[in-house]
Design an enzyme around this catalytic site. Structure first.
Site, PDB file in Angstrom:
ATOM      1  N   LYS A  14       4.656 -10.942   5.749  1.00  0.00           N
ATOM      2  CA  LYS A  14       5.677 -11.621   4.933  1.00  0.00           C
ATOM      3  C   LYS A  14       7.079 -11.393   5.510  1.00  0.00           C
ATOM      4  O   LYS A  14       7.876 -12.317   5.589  1.00  0.00           O
ATOM      5  CB  LYS A  14       5.635 -11.134   3.474  1.00  0.00           C
ATOM      6  CG  LYS A  14       4.296 -11.376   2.775  1.00  0.00           C
ATOM      7  CD  LYS A  14       4.362 -11.079   1.277  1.00  0.00           C
ATOM      8  CE  LYS A  14       4.617  -9.626   0.939  1.00  0.00           C
ATOM      9  NZ  LYS A  14       3.528  -8.713   1.364  1.00  0.00           N
ATOM     10  N   ARG A  89       5.669  -9.784  -8.192  1.00  0.00           N
ATOM     11  CA  ARG A  89       4.396  -9.097  -7.969  1.00  0.00           C
ATOM     12  C   ARG A  89       3.602  -8.915  -9.258  1.00  0.00           C
ATOM     13  O   ARG A  89       2.506  -8.361  -9.212  1.00  0.00           O
ATOM     14  CB  ARG A  89       4.674  -7.712  -7.386  1.00  0.00           C
ATOM     15  CG  ARG A  89       4.578  -7.604  -5.853  1.00  0.00           C
ATOM     16  CD  ARG A  89       4.991  -6.209  -5.476  1.00  0.00           C
ATOM     17  NE  ARG A  89       4.472  -5.708  -4.255  1.00  0.00           N
ATOM     18  CZ  ARG A  89       5.165  -5.596  -3.126  1.00  0.00           C
ATOM     19  NH1 ARG A  89       6.391  -6.068  -3.036  1.00  0.00           N
ATOM     20  NH2 ARG A  89       4.626  -5.023  -2.078  1.00  0.00           N
ATOM     21  N   ARG A 128       1.940  -0.070  11.915  1.00  0.00           N
ATOM     22  CA  ARG A 128       3.360  -0.191  11.546  1.00  0.00           C
ATOM     23  C   ARG A 128       3.915   1.170  11.149  1.00  0.00           C
ATOM     24  O   ARG A 128       5.042   1.503  11.475  1.00  0.00           O
ATOM     25  CB  ARG A 128       3.497  -1.192  10.385  1.00  0.00           C
ATOM     26  CG  ARG A 128       4.929  -1.467   9.979  1.00  0.00           C
ATOM     27  CD  ARG A 128       5.021  -2.620   9.007  1.00  0.00           C
ATOM     28  NE  ARG A 128       4.736  -2.234   7.641  1.00  0.00           N
ATOM     29  CZ  ARG A 128       4.717  -3.102   6.610  1.00  0.00           C
ATOM     30  NH1 ARG A 128       4.939  -4.374   6.812  1.00  0.00           N
ATOM     31  NH2 ARG A 128       4.470  -2.676   5.392  1.00  0.00           N
ATOM     32  N   ARG A 134       7.657   4.565   7.752  1.00  0.00           N
ATOM     33  CA  ARG A 134       7.410   4.396   6.302  1.00  0.00           C
ATOM     34  C   ARG A 134       6.221   5.247   5.888  1.00  0.00           C
ATOM     35  O   ARG A 134       5.101   5.015   6.351  1.00  0.00           O
ATOM     36  CB  ARG A 134       7.123   2.918   5.996  1.00  0.00           C
ATOM     37  CG  ARG A 134       8.376   2.094   5.817  1.00  0.00           C
ATOM     38  CD  ARG A 134       8.037   0.663   5.483  1.00  0.00           C
ATOM     39  NE  ARG A 134       7.240   0.511   4.260  1.00  0.00           N
ATOM     40  CZ  ARG A 134       6.978  -0.649   3.699  1.00  0.00           C
ATOM     41  NH1 ARG A 134       7.445  -1.760   4.230  1.00  0.00           N
ATOM     42  NH2 ARG A 134       6.261  -0.706   2.600  1.00  0.00           N
ATOM     43  N   ARG A 146      -2.124   0.561  -2.776  1.00  0.00           N
ATOM     44  CA  ARG A 146      -1.270  -0.634  -2.772  1.00  0.00           C
ATOM     45  C   ARG A 146      -2.136  -1.895  -2.874  1.00  0.00           C
ATOM     46  O   ARG A 146      -1.773  -2.854  -3.554  1.00  0.00           O
ATOM     47  CB  ARG A 146      -0.397  -0.665  -1.518  1.00  0.00           C
ATOM     48  CG  ARG A 146       0.722   0.380  -1.604  1.00  0.00           C
ATOM     49  CD  ARG A 146       1.305   0.720  -0.253  1.00  0.00           C
ATOM     50  NE  ARG A 146       2.058  -0.353   0.344  1.00  0.00           N
ATOM     51  CZ  ARG A 146       2.386  -0.402   1.646  1.00  0.00           C
ATOM     52  NH1 ARG A 146       1.995   0.560   2.456  1.00  0.00           N
ATOM     53  NH2 ARG A 146       3.093  -1.397   2.104  1.00  0.00           N
TER      54      ARG A 146
END
Ligand code: AMP
Length: 190
Positions: A14, A89, A128, A134, A146
């Site tokens: 995204k 969300r 990532r 992160r 998640r």
């Protein structure tokens, strides 16, 4: 005004596609994940509270996120349109967005969903996590949490936008440029 939602699970691409879309269509980017991380880096009370949820892979409470989006939109009256990335969300967030856009005398133009299977998403997020730093991308159980949140609270929104004829799904696996082309084709056919 072109207002689009880029929809999909964590790791679907995204953020990458939003960057390309906002420069092509001159839109303002609203990423609630980025806004929350900025609050956390600034050490605000909102940021510290949000971090409790983010670090566990849970969704931050609706009132916090909705307030943040509203402030962002009010502080960008010049925007020709918005890309909502990671928002809404939940159903209350989608309802609040409809109300906010109505106040701006506009609405959601299109919802573009990036469709990617879960094994590929886990691989992407762990990769990532190595470069982004992160913490929520580095631990597989947080990542799975998640996804659980996504399945339970976010995925129902697909049906909500489908019933309005606004949802268009795109295969999110492949070359970035090809996926971008497929997204643009949907926007250009509006
Ligand atoms: P993201 O960068 O979009 O993957 O978001 C990272 C984390 O921020 C999520 O796992 C949530 O904890 C929180 N977050 C981001 N956007 C929202 C939202 N719209 N509603 C609730 N929590 C959010």
């Amino acid at each position: 005004m072109l207002n689009l939602i880029i929809f999909g699970p964590p790791g679907a691409g995204k953020g990458t596609q939003s960057e390309k879309l906002l420069s092509k269509y001159q839109l303002q980017h609203i990423s609630t994940g980025d806004l929350l991380r900025a609050e956390r880096s600034a050490g605000t009370e909102l940021g510290n509270q949000a971090n409790e949820y983010i670090s566990k892979g849970e969704l931050v409470p609706d009132t916090v996120v909705i307030g943040m989006v509203k402030n962002f939109m009010l502080s960008h009256p010049e925007a020709g349109g918005f890309i909502f990335d990671g928002f809404p969300r939940t159903t209350p967030q989608a309802d609040a967005l409809d109300v906010m856009l109505k106040e701006f005398q506009t609405g959601i133009s299109i919802v573009l969903g990036l469709e990617v299977d879960e094994d590929e998403l886990v691989k992407r997020l762990l990769l990532r996590g190595q470069s982004s730093g992160r913490a929520d991308d580095q631990d597989e159980s947080t990542i799975r949490n998640r996804f659980q949140e996504y399945q339970n609270k976010t995925l129902p929104l697909q049906g909500y936008y489908q019933s309005q004829g606004k949802y268009h799904g795109v295969n999110g696996i492949g070359e970035v440029e090809d996926i971008f082309g497929a997204l643009c084709a949907h926007i250009d056919s509006l």
